[in-house]
Each structure stands twice: as structure tokens, then as C-alpha cells.
Design a protein around this motif. Structure first.
Motif, short mmCIF file in Angstrom:
data_model
loop_
_atom_site.label_atom_id
_atom_site.label_comp_id
_atom_site.label_asym_id
_atom_site.label_seq_id
_atom_site.Cartn_x
_atom_site.Cartn_y
_atom_site.Cartn_z
N ILE A 168 8.61 16.50 3.33
CA ILE A 168 8.60 15.65 2.14
C ILE A 168 7.61 14.51 2.30
CG2 ILE A 168 10.00 14.20 0.64
CD1 ILE A 168 10.64 17.18 0.43
N VAL A 169 7.55 13.88 3.46
CA VAL A 169 6.61 12.78 3.66
C VAL A 169 5.17 13.29 3.59
CG1 VAL A 169 5.79 11.05 5.30
CG2 VAL A 169 8.22 11.32 4.91
N VAL A 170 4.90 14.46 4.14
CA VAL A 170 3.56 15.04 4.04
C VAL A 170 3.23 15.33 2.58
CG1 VAL A 170 2.18 17.07 4.61
CG2 VAL A 170 3.53 15.95 6.38
N LEU A 171 4.19 15.84 1.82
CA LEU A 171 3.99 16.09 0.39
C LEU A 171 3.67 14.79 -0.33
CD1 LEU A 171 4.19 18.21 -1.94
CD2 LEU A 171 6.55 17.48 -2.17
N PHE A 172 4.41 13.73 -0.04
CA PHE A 172 4.14 12.44 -0.67
C PHE A 172 2.75 11.93 -0.31
CE2 PHE A 172 8.75 10.82 -1.34
CZ PHE A 172 8.92 11.77 -2.32
N LEU A 173 2.34 12.11 0.94
CA LEU A 173 1.01 11.65 1.34
C LEU A 173 -0.08 12.42 0.60
CD1 LEU A 173 1.47 11.01 5.14
CD2 LEU A 173 1.09 9.32 3.35
N PHE A 174 0.09 13.72 0.43
CA PHE A 174 -0.87 14.49 -0.34
C PHE A 174 -0.92 14.02 -1.79
CE2 PHE A 174 -0.62 18.10 2.82
CZ PHE A 174 -1.91 17.92 3.27
N ILE A 175 0.24 13.73 -2.37
CA ILE A 175 0.28 13.25 -3.75
C ILE A 175 -0.41 11.90 -3.86
CG2 ILE A 175 1.85 12.40 -5.53
CD1 ILE A 175 3.78 14.62 -4.65
N ILE A 176 -0.17 11.01 -2.90
CA ILE A 176 -0.83 9.70 -2.91
C ILE A 176 -2.34 9.86 -2.83
CG2 ILE A 176 -1.19 7.60 -1.55
CD1 ILE A 176 1.84 7.78 -0.85
N MET A 177 -2.80 10.79 -2.00
CA MET A 177 -4.24 11.00 -1.88
C MET A 177 -4.83 11.61 -3.14
SD MET A 177 -4.79 12.37 1.94
CE MET A 177 -3.54 12.05 3.12
N LEU A 178 -4.08 12.49 -3.80
CA LEU A 178 -4.60 13.16 -5.00
C LEU A 178 -4.72 12.21 -6.19
CD1 LEU A 178 -2.91 16.67 -4.97
CD2 LEU A 178 -5.34 16.17 -4.87
N ILE A 179 -3.72 11.37 -6.41
CA ILE A 179 -3.75 10.54 -7.61
C ILE A 179 -4.41 9.19 -7.37
CG2 ILE A 179 -1.74 11.63 -8.62
CD1 ILE A 179 -0.11 9.17 -7.84
N ASP A 180 -4.78 8.88 -6.15
CA ASP A 180 -5.42 7.61 -5.82
C ASP A 180 -4.57 6.46 -6.33
OD1 ASP A 180 -7.22 5.90 -4.72
OD2 ASP A 180 -8.69 6.06 -6.34
N ALA A 181 -3.39 6.32 -5.75
CA ALA A 181 -2.38 5.37 -6.22
C ALA A 181 -2.80 3.92 -6.06
CB ALA A 181 -1.06 5.61 -5.49
N GLY A 182 -3.87 3.65 -5.34
CA GLY A 182 -4.33 2.29 -5.19
C GLY A 182 -4.87 1.71 -6.49
N LYS A 183 -5.16 2.54 -7.48
CA LYS A 183 -5.71 2.08 -8.75
C LYS A 183 -4.65 2.04 -9.84
CE LYS A 183 -10.29 3.80 -7.67
NZ LYS A 183 -11.39 4.67 -8.06
N SER A 184 -3.42 1.71 -9.49
CA SER A 184 -2.35 1.62 -10.46
C SER A 184 -2.59 0.42 -11.38
CB SER A 184 -1.00 1.46 -9.74
OG SER A 184 0.03 1.25 -10.66
N PRO A 185 -2.35 0.56 -12.69
CA PRO A 185 -2.65 -0.54 -13.60
C PRO A 185 -1.73 -1.75 -13.43
CG PRO A 185 -1.59 1.25 -14.78
CD PRO A 185 -1.87 1.73 -13.38
N HIS A 186 -0.51 -1.55 -13.00
CA HIS A 186 0.44 -2.65 -12.85
C HIS A 186 1.16 -2.55 -11.50
CE1 HIS A 186 -0.18 -3.53 -17.05
NE2 HIS A 186 0.12 -2.28 -17.36
N LYS A 228 0.84 -1.19 0.00
CA LYS A 228 0.00 0.00 0.00
C LYS A 228 0.88 1.25 0.00
CE LYS A 228 -3.68 -2.34 2.43
NZ LYS A 228 -4.53 -2.38 3.61
N PRO A 229 0.53 2.25 -0.80
CA PRO A 229 1.37 3.44 -0.90
C PRO A 229 1.47 4.23 0.41
CG PRO A 229 -0.47 3.55 -2.45
CD PRO A 229 -0.57 2.27 -1.75
N VAL A 230 0.41 4.26 1.20
CA VAL A 230 0.47 4.99 2.46
C VAL A 230 1.42 4.29 3.42
CG1 VAL A 230 -0.88 5.79 4.43
CG2 VAL A 230 -1.83 5.95 2.14
N ASN A 231 1.40 2.95 3.44
CA ASN A 231 2.34 2.21 4.28
C ASN A 231 3.78 2.45 3.81
OD1 ASN A 231 0.19 1.22 5.70
ND2 ASN A 231 0.22 -0.79 4.73
N ALA A 232 3.97 2.54 2.51
CA ALA A 232 5.32 2.82 1.98
C ALA A 232 5.79 4.19 2.44
CB ALA A 232 5.32 2.73 0.46
#
Length: 150
Positions: free
Chosen positions: A45-63, A6-10
Motif C-alpha cells: 500500500i505504501v508503494v502504491l501511495f508513492l507511485f500515486i504521489i509521483m504520478l499526480i505531482d501532489a506538490g502542486k496542490s492548489p490549497h 511534503k506528501p512523500v514524507n507523509a
């Protein structure tokens, strides 16, 4: 971090890595760098990454599995290269001689070097982070507009 599902765990694992690196700086008695590590990387930086993860909904990655395996393979290759360099590097390294300098002088020297000699790379890094953030917002808006049209 590279093997997290999961991206948030990462991102949280990356936070733990940054705090551990800060602890290494404390053990090396470079307290200024340890504080910078916690404030800039573990904080911003970690807060920035978390915002990016929330914005792009990284859980729906195709691969997601392919990306995870490639990241793991890259990390393994980096570790093998670092181990090879450590073993066969001749035993010498970029170790500076230990000198007793007042912490205020170290902070001042660091600031002067950062904003004179390294000003261009510092500014380029800031612009790259800004471009990445604007790109994420544009991607999320396009995905939102496409999702709303269906």
C-alpha cells in the motif's frame, strides 16, 4: 502524517505507523497479523501511495494548507472521540478470551473466514484500489496533455 508538509514524507510517516502497528500485533502474539501488516500495508500500500504521489505531482496542490489543516482537524476530532469512548465507554470492550491455538490453525481459520464470510468486502476493496489507480493514471495523463499543449 497528517501534519507533514511534503506528501512523500507523509507516506514515509505512514510506513512507520504501519510498522509500529505490526509491533503491537507481535506484542499481542498475533504473529500472522503482524506479518500481514508488514507485507500488505507497509509493503504494497505504501508503494502504491508513492507511485500515486509521483504520478499526480501532489506538490502542486492548489490549497495545501487548507487540506493539511482539515486533515489535522479530522485527526484531532477522531482522537477526542476515541478518548471519550475510552473514558466513558463503561470499561468493557471487544476483548476476546485468550485461547491457546496452534498458529497453523489460526492462519487456516483466518483464510477460511476471509474467503468465505468476508469475500465480498475483500473483492470490493480490491476493485476500489484498482479504480483509484486507474483514476490517478487518467488524471496524470490529462495533466500531462494539458501541460504539453501550453
Amino acid at each position: 502524517m497528517a501534519t507533514s508538509r511534503k506528501p512523500v514524507n507523509a507516506a514515509m510517516n505512514m510506513l512507520v505507523s504501519f510498522v509500529g502497528l505490526s509491533a503491537l500485533f507481535v506484542m499481542l502474539e498475533t504473529y500472522f497479523l503482524a506479518i500481514l501488516q508488514v507485507l500488505v500495508y507497509a509493503g504494497a500500500i505504501v508503494v502504491l501511495f508513492l507511485f500515486i504521489i509521483m504520478l499526480i505531482d501532489a506538490g502542486k496542490s492548489p490549497h495545501p494548507k487548507l487540506i493539511r489543516y482539515l486533515a489535522s482537524l479530522a485527526a484531532l476530532a477522531l482522537m477526542v472521540f476515541a478518548g471519550y469512548a475510552l473514558v466513558f465507554g463503561g470499561g468493557s470492550g471487544p476483548f476476546a478470551e485468550i485461547s491457546v491455538v496452534a498458529p497453523a490453525n489460526m492462519a487456516r481459520t483466518f483464510g477460511v473466514e476471509l474467503f468465505t464470510r468476508y469475500l465480498l468486502p475483500f473483492q470490493i476493496t480490491g476493485f476500489m484500489l484498482l479504480i483509484a489507480m486507474v483514476g490517478v493514471i487518467v488524471i496524470s495523463k490529462k495533466a500531462e496533455a494539458e501541460g504539453g499543449a501550453e
